[in-house]
Design a protein around this motif. Structure first.
Motif: not given
Length: 424
Positions: A391-401, A403-409
């Motif tokens: 996202r064009f703000r410091p909150s990305f979405v990381v999708t694993g096998a 789980r799916k979490v929001e994280s700072h870069p």
């Protein structure tokens, strides 16, 4: 076991090695990780080496294409060393084009003064629909990649799903034709694809299926493929020599579905048949020897070696060279999912197809792009690997096998840059 791909210090391909050997080289500092997916190492001090003849075998499919590397060792014979299943996104492309077409038609309906443009468009010779061309392009992308990372000496492709010439056109009633050694395999494979590997009368799966005449021969039915279906043994025994209308008189919905499906074309088979020659021409253009085979021969090779039905196993069994291939049926292939590289469309559309906003042209933010494979070390959760969506703000979405979490870069570390594919 899935072998590790190996390159020498000049990035020339060597024979894939056992994972234990790769770990030993990495521990001793004699090699470095070149690529995570597929896992590839590069040797630091070795130049060239002895390689064995290696065949890259393809089982093209409408949704999934099987890839297999089979090496011919002098003492051990033909052995599978690497396999993958490539999942296409042709259906997503087709849906996106259909949505765009619907929006365009709605806008032109509102703005009738615009001149028609469809007469200005031309199609070159050999043109394929974008959803079909995608299947050819993604398959050739992986052929070219594997040719760079492995010592491929020849190619093998399942050219036709159903050999209608070998079947001698069974749709023509009243004509007997020569039944060769592949006849039964061609017809049965056709029926398995057409009836989705289920019993037509009870939807049973993963059970032995028999070929059944919808309208019995004793009552005037023919041997045409349009009169054949699949049935489990209990349903076949209960139906006996009764007509399907009599057998399913209490289930009119299933009867209507069977009557409709027996006349329906095979959409997936049609897609494969549309791309087969385009893919073959691209393989020939590589300059390597290309072996071709039919779906019936692939099934016979797999059945005679008692291997289960999987796309990567079908790829290993393609053609005459697939008649005697050693592989582990519990081998875990690399799962490759085509994800694309984003989209060119800049305008966000409302329900009527008119612009309601515009997307940013930038494709990266803080050093990350959508599709990058990263390690996520966010506090209070276990470290895991996944695919990032920026996202064009410091909150990305990381999708694993799982789980799916929001994280700072700042909690993300790069594993591999995005290349348009997701791996598992």
């Amino acid at each position: 076991m899935q072998r590790v791909l190996v390159l020498d210090k000049n990035r020339q391909p060597l024979m894939p090695c056992h994972p234990a050997r790769a770990r030993q080289l990495l521990r001793r500092g004699k090699a470095a990780v070149f690529r995570r997916f597929p896992f590839t190492i590069i040797l630091k001090d070795r130049e060239s080496g002895v390689t064995q003849p290696t065949v890259l075998k393809l089982d093209p499919g409408s949704n999934t294409t099987g890839l297999a590397l089979v090496a011919d060792f002098a003492r051990r014979g033909k052995v599978l060393v690497w396999a993958a299943e490539l999942r296409h996104r042709g259906a997503a492309i087709r849906k996106a084009l259909a949505d765009r077409r619907a929006h365009r038609r709605f806008r032109r309906f509102k703005l009738r003064y615009r001149p028609a443009r469809f007469n200005n468009r031309t199609r070159p010779s050999g043109w394929l629909a974008p959803s079909l061309q995608h299947r050819v392009d993604t398959t050739m992308t992986w052929v070219q990649r594997l040719m760079r990372w492995t010592p491929v000496t020849s190619l093998s492709q399942e050219l036709v799903r159903f050999d209608t010439q070998a079947m001698q056109n069974p749709e023509i009633s009243g004509v007997e034709y020569q039944q060769g050694t592949l006849f039964g395999y061609e017809v049965r494979e056709y029926l398995l694809e057409k009836w989705v590997r289920k019993c037509a009368y009870c939807d049973a799966e993963n059970v032995p299926l028999t070929i059944d005449h919808i309208h019995p021969r004793s009552k005037g039915g023919s041997n045409r493929v349009s009169n054949l279906t699949l049935a489990c043994f209990p349903c076949n025994q209960r139906k006996g020599n009764r007509d399907v209308a009599e057998f399913l008189d209490r289930d009119p919905k299933r009867l209507a579905r069977i009557e409709a499906q027996r006349r329906a074309p095979l959409q997936d088979a049609a897609a494969v048949n549309s791309i087969r020659w385009a893919l073959w021409r691209n393989l020939v253009a590589t300059g390597l020897d290309v072996e071709v085979g039919t779906g019936g021969r692939t099934k016979r090779n797999r059945s005679q070696q008692q291997y289960p039905k999987e796309h990567w196993i079908d790829a290993a069994c393609v053609g005459e060279s697939g008649a005697n291939v050693r592989l582990d049926p519990f081998h875990k292939p690399l799962a490759i999912q085509a994800m694309g590289h984003g989209e060119r469309q800049r305008a966000r559309l409302n329900r009527y197809g008119f612009p309601r906003g515009y997307k940013l042209r930038a494709r990266s933010y803080l050093g990350f792009r959508t599709g990058d494979v990263v390690f996520c070390a966010k506090p209070k959760i276990e470290v895991f690997a996944g695919r990032v969506a920026i996202r064009f703000r410091p909150s990305f979405v990381v999708t694993g096998a799982d789980r799916k979490v929001e994280s700072h870069p700042k909690y993300l570390s790069m594993i591999q840059k995005g290349d348009g594919y997701a791996y598992a």
